[in-house]
Design an enzyme around this catalytic site. Structure first.
Site, short mmCIF file in Angstrom:
data_model
loop_
_atom_site.label_atom_id
_atom_site.label_comp_id
_atom_site.label_asym_id
_atom_site.label_seq_id
_atom_site.Cartn_x
_atom_site.Cartn_y
_atom_site.Cartn_z
CE LYS A 91 -4.04 -2.09 2.24
NZ LYS A 91 -5.01 -1.97 3.36
CE1 TYR A 103 -9.32 -2.69 0.05
CE2 TYR A 103 -8.31 -0.83 -1.06
CZ TYR A 103 -8.20 -1.97 -0.28
OH TYR A 103 -6.97 -2.40 0.15
CG ASN A 130 -3.71 -2.23 6.79
OD1 ASN A 130 -3.60 -1.78 5.67
ND2 ASN A 130 -4.69 -3.03 7.15
CG HIS A 159 -5.44 -5.89 -0.53
ND1 HIS A 159 -6.70 -5.75 0.02
CD2 HIS A 159 -5.57 -6.81 -1.53
CE1 HIS A 159 -7.55 -6.54 -0.63
NE2 HIS A 159 -6.88 -7.19 -1.57
CD GLU A 185 -9.02 -8.54 -3.94
OE1 GLU A 185 -9.90 -8.25 -3.12
OE2 GLU A 185 -7.88 -8.93 -3.59
P1 ADP Z 1 -8.03 -6.72 5.52
O1 ADP Z 1 -7.19 -5.76 4.70
O2 ADP Z 1 -7.26 -7.26 6.70
O3 ADP Z 1 -8.68 -7.78 4.69
P2 ADP Z 1 -10.66 -5.44 5.65
O4 ADP Z 1 -10.97 -6.14 4.35
O5 ADP Z 1 -11.61 -5.59 6.78
O6 ADP Z 1 -9.20 -5.83 6.18
O7 ADP Z 1 -10.52 -3.87 5.38
C1 ADP Z 1 -9.90 -3.39 4.20
C2 ADP Z 1 -8.96 -2.27 4.58
O8 ADP Z 1 -9.73 -1.16 5.07
C3 ADP Z 1 -7.98 -2.57 5.72
O9 ADP Z 1 -6.83 -3.26 5.27
C4 ADP Z 1 -7.66 -1.17 6.22
O10 ADP Z 1 -6.71 -0.51 5.38
C5 ADP Z 1 -9.00 -0.48 6.08
N1 ADP Z 1 -9.78 -0.54 7.32
C6 ADP Z 1 -10.49 -1.60 7.79
N2 ADP Z 1 -11.08 -1.32 8.97
C7 ADP Z 1 -10.74 -0.04 9.25
C8 ADP Z 1 -11.02 0.84 10.33
N3 ADP Z 1 -11.80 0.45 11.35
N4 ADP Z 1 -10.50 2.09 10.30
C9 ADP Z 1 -9.73 2.49 9.26
N5 ADP Z 1 -9.41 1.71 8.21
C10 ADP Z 1 -9.90 0.46 8.20
MG MG Z 2 -10.12 -7.61 3.20
#
Ligand code: ADP
Ligand code: MG
Length: 139
Positions: free
Chosen positions: A11, A51, A114, A117, A128
């Site tokens: 990212k 997304y 974070n 992805h 994807e």
């Molecule tokens: P993952 O990436 O672990 O699969 P999700 O699919 O639940 O997680 O969420 C997609 C992305 O959205 C996350 O990687 C993160 O960047 C962002 N995200 C998810 N939950 C939150 C939150 N509560 N606050 C801010 N950003 C979030």
């Molecule tokens: Mg996800």
């Protein structure tokens, strides 16, 4: 049988701070093979489309802003049982909850920013992979 390819993205937070090489080396050391990669700076429309599944969630706007804030690096990675192996390697969404030694524990700043992805199912990995690489992804 679980598929052997998944879609990963380094990212904008991690790519922009020069961590792409370290993250790829970390994943290769865990047995992942790089199949396809590119660097691109997504528009808001592209990030929003990628997304789309999260549209309506409270963090969607912040996520689209972040993912279109700078270049990122989508990749197709190969390993047995790739989707679950890669999700184990990156750790929990929130780095504060990610296990020691995972990519997010090592390189992520926050739940939003974070570092990486990862697809959450073989079906989404195919979808994807097509989004970034077309049929070349061969997921
Ligand atoms: P993952 O990436 O672990 O699969 P999700 O699919 O639940 O997680 O969420 C997609 C992305 O959205 C996350 O990687 C993160 O960047 C962002 N995200 C998810 N939950 C939150 C939150 N509560 N606050 C801010 N950003 C979030
Ligand atoms: Mg996800």
């Amino acid at each position: 049988m679980a598929g052997n390819r998944t879609l990963a993205i380094i990212k904008p937070d991690a790519f922009g701070s020069g961590k792409a090489g370290k993250i790829i080396a970390h994943l290769e050391a865990q047995g992942f093979t790089l199949i396809c990669a590119r660097v691109l700076h997504m528009s808001k429309a592209e990030a929003g489309a990628f997304y789309e599944v999260h549209k309506g969630r409270p963090f969607y706007g912040e996520l689209v802003e972040f993912m279109s804030s700078g270049p990122c690096m989508p990749m197709v990675l190969q390993k047995d049982d790739a989707v679950s192996a890669y999700r184990a390697a990156i750790g929990a969404t929130d780095p504060a909850e990610a296990a020691e030694g995972t990519v997010r524990k090592l390189y992520a700043e926050s739940k939003g920013r974070n570092a990486v992805h990862g697809s959450d199912s073989d079906e989404n990995a195919r979808h994807e992979g097509m989004f970034f690489f077309g049929a070349d992804a061969l997921i």
